[in-house]
Every structure is written in C-alpha cells, then in structure tokens.
Design an enzyme around this catalytic site. Structure first.
Site, PDB file in Angstrom:
ATOM      1  N   LYS A  76     -39.653  41.833 -21.524  1.00  0.00           N
ATOM      2  CA  LYS A  76     -38.191  41.814 -21.348  1.00  0.00           C
ATOM      3  C   LYS A  76     -37.555  41.486 -22.696  1.00  0.00           C
ATOM      4  O   LYS A  76     -38.065  40.627 -23.426  1.00  0.00           O
ATOM      5  CB  LYS A  76     -37.827  40.761 -20.299  1.00  0.00           C
ATOM      6  N   SER A  80     -32.092  40.778 -13.180  1.00  0.00           N
ATOM      7  CA  SER A  80     -31.843  41.331 -14.494  1.00  0.00           C
ATOM      8  C   SER A  80     -33.092  41.928 -15.159  1.00  0.00           C
ATOM      9  O   SER A  80     -32.973  42.652 -16.133  1.00  0.00           O
ATOM     10  CB  SER A  80     -31.273  40.233 -15.397  1.00  0.00           C
ATOM     11  N   SER A 125     -34.161  36.968 -10.950  1.00  0.00           N
ATOM     12  CA  SER A 125     -34.221  38.105 -11.877  1.00  0.00           C
ATOM     13  C   SER A 125     -35.601  38.714 -12.087  1.00  0.00           C
ATOM     14  O   SER A 125     -35.708  39.779 -12.677  1.00  0.00           O
ATOM     15  CB  SER A 125     -33.657  37.692 -13.245  1.00  0.00           C
TER      16      SER A 125
END
Ligand SMILES: [Zn+2]
Lengths: 498, 482
Positions: A82, A157, A181
């Site tokens: 990420k 996310s 997330s």
C-alpha cells in the site's frame, strides 16, 4: 495482450518452488510484472511499478539459492505494498497530490522485515488519499476497479492491495487498517485480510492517519498465506513506542488441514444480525457461516455488544481528531507539495494545503480540528474517548464468554463506483462492522464466505482477544477448509488457475 | 489619590536538559553546528517517523524535580500542542499538559523581608522547536535544536516584585547549573524565561488581568521588563483604563514592552494525549535514584560554610557560585581543615590568576594548595614566603614542600640566628640607629625591611619583631634571654 498465468496458487507453494529451484524468483516475478502490464491499465491497482527493483531483488534471491545460502520465509515471492508504507528510494504518495513526488529516505519497519525475509517488492498500490475512505475513489490519481466487476469499487482504503491480490497480480500485499481499511476491501474483492492487534505490527514508516487506530496487515489468497505474511511483519519494534513486547507465535503457516473446532466458543453479536442496511444476501451468508462453524464442532452463541451502535460516531470523532494532528506536518515547508509564489507564510500554508489535499482529507481535517477545539473538545473528543472505553469493555465482557466473534465484514457487497462519493455519511456506514475492532485494538480478519446473486464476494469478519492472532487464524483456516469458497477467482484472474 | 499596588508575578522557565541525545530520537543535542546536520526522520517530522522517549532525559528531569522538592507522578502523559510555524516540523510540539511529570514543589529565596518559599506549580517535559533565521533573502530554518529535551518550570504567582522575580530566577539558575541538568546559558537560549505580571490594590485577594512577557534574555532584562510592566499596569488603571490580557514582547533597546498578540489572537493549541507515546511510568526506584544523585544544593552548602566552617556569608557565596569551585574547595579541605585560609588562597590568589573553568587543569591542585596553607599554619613558612612558594607552584607545578626545601625557603625561628641577623643590620646602619635613639621611631620599619631583605624573608616575622624590640630597648645591654 493476454496476461501470463500466475504460476502458483498460493504464496506458500510459490515460496516452496523457488526454494527447491523448481521455479526461479525471476520467472515468478516476471509473471507478476506481465500480469500487471496486461491487466492493471484497466484495473488501476498500482500507482508505482518498480520493475527494476523487483527484478534485481528476484535475481538476488536466485543467486543466493544458487550459492546454497539460507533463504528467508518469503524468499523470491513478489508482493505489493500500500502506498502509505515508506519505501526507501521508491516514491510513496499516500494517494495524494501532496506527496506526488515524495521519495522517502528510509523503509518502514514492515518493509525492511519483508526485504529481510527475501520478499520481492513489485511496487506501490492505490489507496484512498491518506487511507481516508472506503472505496479507493479518494485517490488523487485514479480509482481502482473491482476485479469481480469493473464498474464496482474494490472497497477501501486498501483497495489497491485487495484488487492486486484478487486479480492475481502478486502473491500477497500489505495494507493498513484504521477502521476497516484492510477487511472491507478484502471482503469486496473476495480475498483474506488480517488487521493485527494494535501494537502487534510496527507502525514506524506507515504514514499516520489515526495513530491510536492504525495497524499494518496482510491481504492474501487464503488464510495460511495471511499467517505467513503476518509472521514476517509482526513483533516488537523499538522504533515504535506503541509496539507490544509480547511474542509472536511461530509456525503460523502450519495450520492443520481440515481442522475441527471442538471446544471453541463462537459468539455472534445480536446488535449486528440483523442490522440496518445489512443486505439479505450478506446476512444469509453469515448465518450459513455460523452453521458451518457449528458443524465443525464449535459452540455458537449470541452475545451482546450494547455500545456497538455508537462505534461509527466514536470512530469518526477520534480518527478525524488524530488525522487533523497527523496531517499538520504537510505544510509545504520541508517536503511535499508547496504552493508556488506564496507571498506570506499564511498563504504558503493555506495554499499548499488547499492544493495538496483532496476533498475528503480536507473534510476530515476540518472535522477533527473542530472536535479538538476549545469549547468543543469535551463534547466531542473527550466524550468519544469515554464511549471508546465502553466499547472496549463490551468486548472484554463478550470475550469472557466466547473465543471468537463473528460478524459480516461489510453490510453490503461491493457498491458501484460513484454511487456513494456524494454522500459521505453513507460511505462512512460501510465501516459499521469494522471500526469497533480498531477502537478496542483487537485482531480482526475478513475472509470470503459466499457470493451474492450478482456473483460478488461476501466477507465474514472474525475477531479475537488481543494478541490471539494464532487462534483467530486457526479458526479462520478451519472455516476456509470447510466452506470451499476460496477457490473461486474473479473474471480478471480466472485464466490464472494453474 | 494614588493607591498602593501589589504586583503578582509568576515565571515560566524553560531549561534545556544536559543530555547527549534529543528527547525522541538519537540525534546529538550539541549547540550550533552546520544547520540541519543533527537531524533524522524523527526530528524532521518526516511522514511515518515515530517518537521514542529518552529515559535519560526523564532521569534528568527527575533530578530537577528532586532539587525543587516536587511530587512525581507515577504516570504522566505526553500531549500534542498544535500550532503552525516553519521551525515546528510536525505542526505540533510534544509536551505534557494535563498530567505533568512533576508538581507541587518549591524554592526558597532571600528577599528584603527574609527567606520566602516560592511555590513550583509544575515541571513538565517537552521538546524544543528549531530556529528560524530571518534574512533578506527569506526565512531559513535550522532544525538542529528541534527535539532537544526541555523542562518547563512554572512557578506559582508568589512573586511580588521585580527584585523577587530576579532572586527566584537566579536561585533557579544556580540550582539547575549546580546539579548539572542545564548549562544555564541564557544567550544560547538554554535557560529562557517568560513572566506573567498583574497588579492589584495592596491587600486585595482578587487577581488583576495579567500580561505575559516574552524575550527576557538576561537577568537585568527580566528586572527591567517587570518593573516597566508593573508601572504600565498602574498607569493604565490609574487613568481609569483596563489592562488587556495579551502577550507582550520586551524590547531591551527601547526599554519597553510591546503588544505581540492579544487574547483573541491566542492560539487554540487543541491539546490531546500523544497517541504515539504510551503513558510515562516512573517507579519509586527511579525517583529515589534521582534524589540520591543530587549533590548538596548551594543554599545548604552556604549555610554549612557559615555555621560550621565560620566563613563569612560573602566568602560562602563566592565559593558556591560554581559547582566546580565547591568541588575544588571541598577536596582541598579533605587535605587540610583550615577553611578560612584555604578560602582566602583559593578565592584571592588562585582565582586571581585562573578562571573557574580552568581550575581542573591548573598546576595548583587542591592537595597542593592545602599543603601550602598547612606549611603556613605550622610555621614552616611565613605568609609572605608563601606567596613566593605559590608563584613557584603555579609556574612549575611542584609541591610546596619540595619548593620550600629546594629553594631554602624554610622559615628561621631559631632566636640566636635571628638575633645575629638583627645585630648585623643594626651595626651596619649606625646613622639610622642614632636617629631611632633620638626618638624617630619610624626608622624601626626600615630595620625590619633590611633584616627581611638580607635573609630573603625566611625569618619568622614575629620573632624578628620580638628580637628587634629587645635590642632597640633603652636598657640596651640586657643579657640574652633565650
Ligand atoms: Zn533526530
């Protein structure tokens, strides 16, 4: 261009093949890069692909193997990170214009642990800006599409982390989870996502969203792969003062096949089944999952989390308050976006921040600033912390009765891109089942438990006592073996079946 | 008519702790250097960097608390204080707010009306900010100082005049330097003071509106600024006005304070507990260790010097002006317990030649000086010869005993030898002797000088006087008595 197939069905088999020389890391990495080149232009999972870095890491592993050196637990396995995890020499954008050109000079602790374990880092994957969002549509660069249906969101996310794994562009990824997330995108994309206990995994180098809630965790094809990745990143880090000292159980990858769950007590919170906005298909899948767990020998009982209904409000006060503080450092002075030709210091600040931050980030900074302001601090921030203590106490009491809590991960399956972007409160409700876990600091995991009529995956959330990841993974693996849901691939990855 | 006003003053003092590393990272705390060279991701506030508390700084803060007789919180909390400024890298300062490490202490000061105890409300730990350097080309930021450990020492509003405020500040300055937690350098900013000043009619229990004074860089500046501000408040109130609560900057050159920002512009710091740092726990052993590590404090030493060693208050004050001086003096005392003599030789002779900072490397050691004073005290040398010996010690680093022997400086106390020398001088100067006999008694001094010169000052002066008086007496031909 037709994508090359992914040569192995799991991280574990890829690792084993590389270790025995059956496959080289270079071949496996090349396959991933080929799939990224073929599929990602449509999918939008990656923000930065580090072809050169990945191939040289792969070559290093192959050379080490040829030289007969000991290989790490992730040797040669290509992974994605990420883009809020700092990578030395590799751009780390947080999905924001603010950091579009920011190249960290140091690795996050989890990144250096992956490198030490021999992992090959393919690149950085998309996210909602600064991890704020539930759809990955808040990325300043482009949205990511759901591999099961390109008109839908992969969740967020960590949408890029989930989509990249679901589309078989890599053998696993790391995400971060502040209020769901990792788990919600894992659910939307039909993969496994683990949010470890708060303090279990170092936050050093993770660009902070809400420091008391953030945790880094893995997304993977299956539960056992999640266990391997978790084992590689977990453990005390002296550079993170909130990192726990407790030991990480060894051999998490050695979960028994077809395990039974006799003696395990599983609770389902009455407040969550049924719940407002819970899709019938999701409710039905979770009930079937509870039956499966019962059939494996677990004792399945209802429990109560009386303050659960306040979790979302509590979460959005605490998370935005901490975010407003954590994002104060992006001021255009030392790094990140700086507005051109600001005449005064105030103009430098306000213009750099207005230009650098997107709408949702600005909204959360304003909310959090308000929640901490003199005159409102007690009504919002202080009150939210009182409720947080009650939520934590709810879990303590529930875990006095049961070992594992089971809930839906998200009230719905993947929603359509654009469907909720104009309605932030509706977007926030996507986290209704996941935020309490962060508020209480518990380990939580999402794994596939079925599909809705549109063929979209449904996620099952399991939570355990603090630092009981081993038990959580064991129960999840037993369920995974029995439920038979994991093998299904999204259309984008269907041809990848070996 | 004019009211009598009473001033109410409280001081906030920031001390940089003398520890080698910054509060939340491993960067060195040394002053100056190439700008931004002593920085790392943590003190630069880079994304993802996290603070880790230095226990060495905590131990140092605990020493401050012990010296100021504070209560230590077993669990204290760090908090974030938010404001935007280019030399504040994270957009917040990590400090302590609701639960400071140390509270409820006090410090005794000497005032016009005797010793008074000034309350210490709280002492908390925090990180320093960097420095902004304003140039014609723009503002430059140096973050070498960012993250340097500070304690902020907040007094109760117990001070009633500029004199008292300065007495308190000097006492505090002396203590922090004495216990080695702060170098006290006001120019480099390692000891900084803000003052809160208000006035009220004498005897009133109600506090007036206060102003906060900043930029007080010297003791003199503190005094002048407070005096100025008290007079300004009195003037405003006597004219029927109201004091505005605000922060004011002391302009030393102009000799006045100027409004910097008012209450309405005051920052809303939006404090909340620092989520990156767990609560700071301190156990009883650490508190005890801090207490045990403290040297005797200067006020206590001065009392002992006056009461037990019989020094004057002035001498005691000189000796306790620097911890190094106390150490030096006390070491000398272990070799020879003539407190007054050692004090005189140390403060007038030795410190006449070297600065306190050079004492450690000076050729005259505490043991050497003690030996010198002992040689005077046992009559081996006279005070006058001692000065010659001292010169020799200073130049050669040799011990006084060696110098006395090798240079033949041992005092002659043998009366026969002295008498021989006296007679020799009297006989060599018949004119002066005649003058003396004729009643010009001042010539006696001439004889003493001649005797001492001829013998290199080695004769015992008391004996010389004795013999001289006897030989000059009218009954001249008395037989020798010894
Ligand atoms: Zn540093």
């Amino acid at each position: 261009m037709a994508p090359p197939p992914l040569p192995f069905a799991s991280l574990r088999t890829a690792r084993a093949a590389i270790a025995t020389g059956e496959a080289s890391s270079a071949e496996v990495t090349q396959a991933c890069l080929g799939r990224i080149a073929a599929l990602d232009p449509d999918l939008g999972a990656f923000l930065t692909v580090d072809t050169e870095g990945a191939m040289s890491a792969a070559a290093a592993v192959d050379a080490a193997r040829a030289a007969g050196k000991a290989l790490g637990p992730l040797a040669g396995v290509p992974l994605a990170l990420k883009d809020n995890l700092s990578t030395r020499g590799l751009r780390t954008t947080c999905g924001s214009r603010m950091l579009e050109a920011y190249v960290p000079g140091f690795d996050a602790t989890v990144v250096s642990r992956l490198r030490r374990a021999g992992a090959v880092i393919l690149g950085k994957v998309n996210l909602d800006e600064f991890a704020m969002g539930s759809s990955t549509e808040n990325s300043a660069f482009h949205p990511t599409r759901n591999p099961w249906d390109p008109t839908r969101s992969p969740g967020g996310s960590s949408g890029g982390s989930a989509a990249a794994v679901a589309a078989r562009l890599c053998f696993g990824s790391l995400g971060s989870d502040t209020g769901g997330s990792i788990r919600q995108p894992a659910a939307f994309c039909g993969v496994v996502g683990l949010k470890p206990t708060y303090g279990r995994v170092s936050r050093f180098g993770l660009v902070a969203f809400a420091s008391s809630l953030d945790q880094v965790g893995p997304l993977s094809f299956d539960v056992r792969d999640a266990a391997v990745l978790f084992g590689a990143i977990a453990g005390h880090d002296p550079a993170d003062a909130t990192s726990a000292l407790s030991d990480v159980p060894l051999d998490l990858g050695q979960l028994p096949e077809g395990g039974r769950l006799r003696g395990v007590r599983i609770g389902w919170p009455r407040e969550y089944l049924p719940a407002d906005g819970l899709e019938p298909a999701v409710a039905a899948a979770v009930r079937r999952a509870l039956d499966t767990l019962g059939a494996l020998g677990a004792e399945v009982v209802p429990v109560s989390l009386p303050h659960a209904e306040h979790a979302i409000a509590t979460y959005y006060v605490i998370a935005t308050a901490e975010a407003s503080s954590n994002l104060a450092r992006f001021d255009g002075v030392r790094f990140g976006h700086r507005a051109a030709e600001a005449a005064t210091l105030d103009a430098l600040y306000s213009r750099s921040r207005a230009e650098g931050f997107g709408l949702e980030v600005a909204r959360r900074i304003l909310l959090g600033t308000f929640a901490l302001s003199a005159g409102y601090h007690d009504a919002f921030y202080a009150k939210a912390n009182q409720v947080r203590a009650l939520i934590r106490a709810d879990f303590e009491s529930a875990f006095g009765e049961v070992d594992i809590l089971v809930t839906p991960t998200s009230p719905t399956t993947a929603f359509a891109l654009g469907e909720r972007t104009s309605d932030p409160v509706r977007m926030y409700l996507a986290d209704v089942f996941t935020t309490a876990c962060n508020l209480a600091g518990l380990p939580g995991l999402s794994l596939p438990c079925g599909f809705d009529d549109a063929g979209l995956p449904i996620g099952l959330q399991m939570m355990a006592r603090p630092f009981a990841e081993a038990e959580l993974l064991r129960v999840a693996a037993a369920f995974e073996d029995a439920a038979g849901v994991v093998g299904r691939r999204p259309p984008a990855a269907a041809e990848a079946r070996p | 008519m004019s009211l009598t006003w009473e001033a109410v003053i409280g001081l906030e003092v920031h001390c940089q702790l003398l520890v080698p590393q910054k509060l939340f990272c491993g960067c060195p705390t040394t002053f100056g250097g190439v700008p931004n060279a002593r920085t790392c991701p943590v003190c630069l506030g880079l994304p993802g960097a996290l603070p880790v508390l230095s226990r060495e700084a905590v131990a140092c803060a605990l020493r401050v608390g012990a010296a100021l007789e504070c209560v230590t919180r077993a669990t204290s909390i760090f908090a974030r204080k938010h404001y935007f400024y280019p030399d504040l890298p994270k957009g917040y300062q990590i400090t302590q707010y609701e639960a400071p490490l140390l509270e409820f202490g006090g410090l005794d000061i000497d005032t016009a009306t005797g010793v008074r105890r000034i309350g210490i409300r709280r002492i908390h730990m925090e990180e320093d900010a960097g420095k902004s350097i304003h140039t014609d080309a723009g503002t430059l930021v140096d973050l070498n100082r960012a993250g340097v450990p500070l304690v902020e020492i907040v007094s109760d509003p117990d001070l009633r005049s500029a004199d008292e405020a300065v007495a308190y500040l000097k006492a505090l300055h002396e203590i922090v330097r004495f216990i080695g937690v702060c170098d006290g350098n006001m120019e480099e900013g390692s000891f900084r003071c803000d003052a809160n000043v208000s006035i009220r009619p004498a005897g009133s229990p109600v506090l007036g509106t206060r102003t906060e004074l900043k930029n007080l860089n010297t003791f003199k500046g503190v005094h002048r600024a407070i005096e100025y501000e008290i007079a300004r408040h009195a003037h405003v109130l006597e004219e029927g006005g109201a004091v505005v609560q605000e922060t004011r900057l002391w302009d030393d050159a102009a000799g006045r304070t100027r409004a910097m920002r008012g209450k309405e512009d005051a920052h809303d710091y939006r404090y909340f507990p620092e989520p990156d740092l767990p609560p700071l726990r301190v156990d009883a052993d650490e508190i005890a260790a801090a207490r045990a590590s403290l040297p005797p404090l200067p006020a206590e030493i001065r009392r002992r010097y006056v009461e037990e060693l019989g020094l004057t208050a002035y001498d005691a004050g000189v000796l306790t002006s620097e911890p190094a001086l106390v150490r030096w003096y006390e070491t000398a005392l272990t070799h020879h317990r003539n407190a007054k003599g050692l004090c005189n030789w140390l403060t007038t002779e030795l410190l006449g030649r070297v600065a306190v900072g050079e004492l450690e490397t000076c050729p005259v050691t505490p043991a050497g000086l003690a030996e010198l004073v002992a040689l005077i005290d046992d009559g081996t040398i006279s005070g006058k010869i001692a000065k010659t010996v001292f010169d020799g010690m200073f130049e050669s680093g040799e011990s006084p005993g060696t110098l006395v022997e090798t240079r033949g400086l041992r005092q002659v106390t043998d009366t026969a030898a002295i008498e021989a020398a006296v007679r020799e001088v009297l006989e060599a100067n018949p004119t002066q002797l005649a003058q003396f006999r004729a009643g010009k008694v001042t010539v006696r001094g001439f004889f003493v000088g001649q005797i001492m010169r001829r013998t290199g000052g080695t004769l015992n002066p008391a004996r010389v006087n004795e013999v001289l008086d006897r030989l000059l007496a009218p009954t001249d031909n008395r037989p020798d008595e010894s």
